[in-house]
Design an enzyme around this catalytic site. Structure first.
Site, PDB file in Angstrom:
ATOM      1  N   ASP A  34     -46.915  14.929 -15.075  1.00 14.56           N
ATOM      2  CA  ASP A  34     -46.841  15.142 -16.535  1.00 14.56           C
ATOM      3  C   ASP A  34     -48.099  14.648 -17.250  1.00 14.56           C
ATOM      4  OD1 ASP A  34     -46.130  12.432 -16.219  1.00 14.56           O
ATOM      5  OD2 ASP A  34     -44.520  12.494 -17.706  1.00 14.56           O
ATOM      6  N   SER A  65     -29.489  -7.601 -26.162  1.00  9.01           N
ATOM      7  CA  SER A  65     -29.210  -6.737 -25.017  1.00  9.01           C
ATOM      8  C   SER A  65     -28.840  -7.648 -23.857  1.00  9.01           C
ATOM      9  CB  SER A  65     -30.467  -5.904 -24.683  1.00  9.01           C
ATOM     10  OG  SER A  65     -30.975  -6.227 -23.419  1.00  9.01           O
ATOM     11  N   LEU A 118     -35.565   5.429 -13.133  1.00 10.10           N
ATOM     12  CA  LEU A 118     -34.586   6.331 -13.738  1.00 10.10           C
ATOM     13  C   LEU A 118     -34.713   6.352 -15.257  1.00 10.10           C
ATOM     14  CD1 LEU A 118     -31.647   5.387 -11.357  1.00 10.10           C
ATOM     15  CD2 LEU A 118     -33.185   7.361 -11.220  1.00 10.10           C
ATOM     16  N   SER A 119     -35.825   5.829 -15.740  1.00 10.96           N
ATOM     17  CA  SER A 119     -36.195   5.931 -17.151  1.00 10.96           C
ATOM     18  C   SER A 119     -35.252   5.218 -18.106  1.00 10.96           C
ATOM     19  CB  SER A 119     -36.345   7.403 -17.548  1.00 10.96           C
ATOM     20  OG  SER A 119     -37.125   7.437 -18.703  1.00 10.96           O
ATOM     21  N   SER A 120     -34.953   3.963 -17.768  1.00  8.12           N
ATOM     22  CA  SER A 120     -34.210   3.145 -18.724  1.00  8.12           C
ATOM     23  C   SER A 120     -35.024   2.977 -19.998  1.00  8.12           C
ATOM     24  CB  SER A 120     -33.909   1.778 -18.121  1.00  8.12           C
ATOM     25  OG  SER A 120     -35.090   1.022 -17.935  1.00  8.12           O
ATOM     26  N   GLU A 153     -44.292   3.926 -26.470  1.00  5.63           N
ATOM     27  CA  GLU A 153     -44.418   3.313 -25.134  1.00  5.63           C
ATOM     28  C   GLU A 153     -45.885   3.252 -24.707  1.00  5.63           C
ATOM     29  OE1 GLU A 153     -41.285   4.356 -22.493  1.00  5.63           O
ATOM     30  OE2 GLU A 153     -42.273   3.489 -20.747  1.00  5.63           O
ATOM     31  N   ASP A 165     -40.260  11.718 -19.515  1.00  8.28           N
ATOM     32  CA  ASP A 165     -39.058  10.896 -19.664  1.00  8.28           C
ATOM     33  C   ASP A 165     -38.337  11.126 -20.991  1.00  8.28           C
ATOM     34  OD1 ASP A 165     -39.745  10.063 -17.199  1.00  8.28           O
ATOM     35  OD2 ASP A 165     -40.177   7.995 -17.727  1.00  8.28           O
TER      36      ASP A 165
HETATM   37  P1  ADP Z   1     -37.806   2.587 -16.025  1.00 10.15           P
HETATM   38  O1  ADP Z   1     -38.004   3.299 -17.314  1.00 10.15           O
HETATM   39  O2  ADP Z   1     -38.133   3.451 -14.844  1.00 10.15           O
HETATM   40  O3  ADP Z   1     -36.454   1.954 -15.886  1.00 10.15           O
HETATM   41  P2  ADP Z   1     -39.931   0.962 -17.082  1.00 10.15           P
HETATM   42  O4  ADP Z   1     -40.809  -0.078 -16.489  1.00 10.15           O
HETATM   43  O5  ADP Z   1     -40.551   2.147 -17.701  1.00 10.15           O
HETATM   44  O6  ADP Z   1     -38.866   1.394 -15.961  1.00 10.15           O
HETATM   45  O7  ADP Z   1     -39.009   0.305 -18.202  1.00 10.15           O
HETATM   46  C1  ADP Z   1     -38.158  -0.770 -17.900  1.00 10.15           C
HETATM   47  C2  ADP Z   1     -38.209  -1.761 -19.050  1.00 10.15           C
HETATM   48  O8  ADP Z   1     -37.564  -1.203 -20.229  1.00 10.15           O
HETATM   49  C3  ADP Z   1     -37.425  -3.021 -18.789  1.00 10.15           C
HETATM   50  O9  ADP Z   1     -38.209  -3.950 -18.042  1.00 10.15           O
HETATM   51  C4  ADP Z   1     -37.142  -3.514 -20.196  1.00 10.15           C
HETATM   52  O10 ADP Z   1     -38.285  -4.138 -20.748  1.00 10.15           O
HETATM   53  C5  ADP Z   1     -36.910  -2.219 -20.962  1.00 10.15           C
HETATM   54  N1  ADP Z   1     -35.461  -1.908 -20.998  1.00 10.15           N
HETATM   55  C6  ADP Z   1     -34.837  -0.915 -20.351  1.00 10.15           C
HETATM   56  N2  ADP Z   1     -33.495  -0.935 -20.574  1.00 10.15           N
HETATM   57  C7  ADP Z   1     -33.268  -1.994 -21.387  1.00 10.15           C
HETATM   58  C8  ADP Z   1     -32.091  -2.574 -21.968  1.00 10.15           C
HETATM   59  N3  ADP Z   1     -30.875  -2.075 -21.749  1.00 10.15           N
HETATM   60  N4  ADP Z   1     -32.251  -3.662 -22.763  1.00 10.15           N
HETATM   61  C9  ADP Z   1     -33.477  -4.167 -22.981  1.00 10.15           C
HETATM   62  N5  ADP Z   1     -34.615  -3.672 -22.465  1.00 10.15           N
HETATM   63  C10 ADP Z   1     -34.533  -2.607 -21.665  1.00 10.15           C
HETATM   64 MG    MG Z   2     -39.834   4.033 -18.016  1.00  6.20          MG
END
Ligand code: ADP
Ligand code: MG
Length: 370
Positions: A34, A65, A118-120, A153, A165
């Site tokens: 991408d 959180s 998995l794009s949290s 981001e 994402d």
């Molecule tokens: P991915 O998107 O693949 O899961 P990233 O490194 O892009 O990995 O993003 C992960 C980061 O996003 C976490 O380390 C945290 O800082 C933030 N994050 C994700 N989910 C949460 C959540 N539920 N609460 C707080 N921060 C979160």
């Molecule tokens: Mg991510």
């Protein structure tokens, strides 16, 4: 996930006004393409991030959180290197674009595992942007919202991610992939063939997108494009592999991954349309080999996990998914075979001393499908 506002009331002393959510995603194929203006093909996963929000009468933001609690003032957002940067990045970016916000209390609840590919991060950003759009009546289309998520981001958090994402978590669902052309922004929703299913297993090895490996791959791809005299590696196709091979190492292999991966996404899209599950699976296998050997973003544990999955009789193909350096794998199976295949693969992976988690399909504690 806690579906009642009780936890919000207990924390902040008043109820939430707005609730919004966004799912995580698993990229079926098209990795590190991408940001090279190429093609991707993700679906959503059943796991979601859900946010509850109540407006305040001041400019203050309080957020809680599972990862902790944080506070900041609108207009004074500072990068801290903590998870709350993903929240402050959203408010700072909205304000940069002239959107008027007030302070708010926010509770984040998620079953998308962070740092598992998995794009949290995008699930959080898009859920929050949806909640803010509702609470503050922001005039924002879904496409513009996804772009703001990526911008926050990139520029505030400092993670050089592409647009896959936010687009995936915005527009895909678990049975509908999106095919995205990152050069034009064109996307289309692609229904999965009814006889195809997916297994997603978190390897237990965490990655950090803000960490060095992802950034270095992106810089190498940009350097390769500039040496080849093109704006992005997307401008090249398989007929250019001779020129690519003359690049200095390791840029030659990095560029070869991107060029062949773009071709694989197009072939995968065709295989889905033709309902050729085996051809589709073979492309997943080839993608993994390219990520392992040319892009060099796999790890020994993930190679083992992918190998176990590829050897399973009901699996058509498997690969590392997401940016790499840890994270999850995705495997394609026949419909109805995924839960048993996932359990089998995980058992063999655990026997090697690793601790992974079966995420898709969602399996309940008694072994049935949730
Ligand atoms: P991915 O998107 O693949 O899961 P990233 O490194 O892009 O990995 O993003 C992960 C980061 O996003 C976490 O380390 C945290 O800082 C933030 N994050 C994700 N989910 C949460 C959540 N539920 N609460 C707080 N921060 C979160
Ligand atoms: Mg991510």
């Amino acid at each position: 996930m806690n579906a009642t506002p009780a936890a919000f009331v207990e924390r902040f002393g008043w109820p939430p006004e707005v609730v919004a959510e966004a799912p995580g995603r698993v990229n079926l194929i098209g990795e590190h393409t991408d940001y090279n203006c190429g093609f991707v093909l993700p679906i959503a996963i059943p796991q979601k991030t859900r946010v509850e929000l109540a407006r305040r009468n001041d400019q203050h933001v309080r957020v809680v959180s599972a990862l902790g609690a944080a506070e900041f003032d609108l207009g004074a957002e500072q990068r801290t290197g903590q998870w709350s940067d993903y929240v402050a990045g959203v408010t700072a970016t909205l304000r940069l674009h002239g959107f008027v916000l007030g302070g708010f209390d926010l509770r984040i609840d998620s079953d998308v595992p962070p740092g598992s590919g998995l794009s949290s991060s995008a699930a959080l950003e898009v859920a929050l942007l949806r909640a803010l759009r509702g609470a503050f009546h922001l005039s924002l289309s879904d496409g513009a919202l996804a772009k703001l998520a990526q911008e926050g981001e990139n520029d505030f958090v400092g993670a050089p991610v592409g647009m896959m994402d936010p687009m995936a978590v915005m527009f895909a669902d678990p049975r509908t992939a999106i095919f995205l052309d990152a050069r034009s922004g064109f996307y289309e929703r692609v229904a999965l063939p009814p006889d195809l299913d997916f297994v997603v297993i978190d390897s237990g090895e965490k990655h950090l997108i803000v960490g060095g490996g992802f950034r270095e791959r992106r810089a190498q791809c940009e350097r390769a494009a500039s040496l080849l005299g093109v704006r992005s590696l997307r401008e090249l196709d398989l007929t250019n592999l001779g020129d690519v091979a003359r690049l200095p190492r390791p840029l030659d292999r990095r560029a070869r991954h991107v060029v062949t991966e773009n071709a694989r996404v197009l072939r995968a899209l065709n295989a889905l349309e033709m309902r050729d599950d085996r051809a589709f699976g073979k492309l997943l296998d080839e993608s993994h080999a390219s990520m392992r050997d040319d892009l060099e973003v796999s790890t020994p544990a993930i190679d083992q996990l992918v190998g176990i999955a590829q050897r399973d009789d009901t699996v058509y193909g498997a690969r590392l998914t997401g940016g790499g350096f840890g994270g999850s794998i995705v495997a394609a199976t026949a419909r109805g075979a995924a839960a048993e295949a996932g359990t089998r693969i995980l058992r063999a992976y655990s026997a090697l001393g690793h601790s992974g988690t079966l995420l898709v399909p969602e399996v309940s504690a008694n072994g049935g499908r949730a």
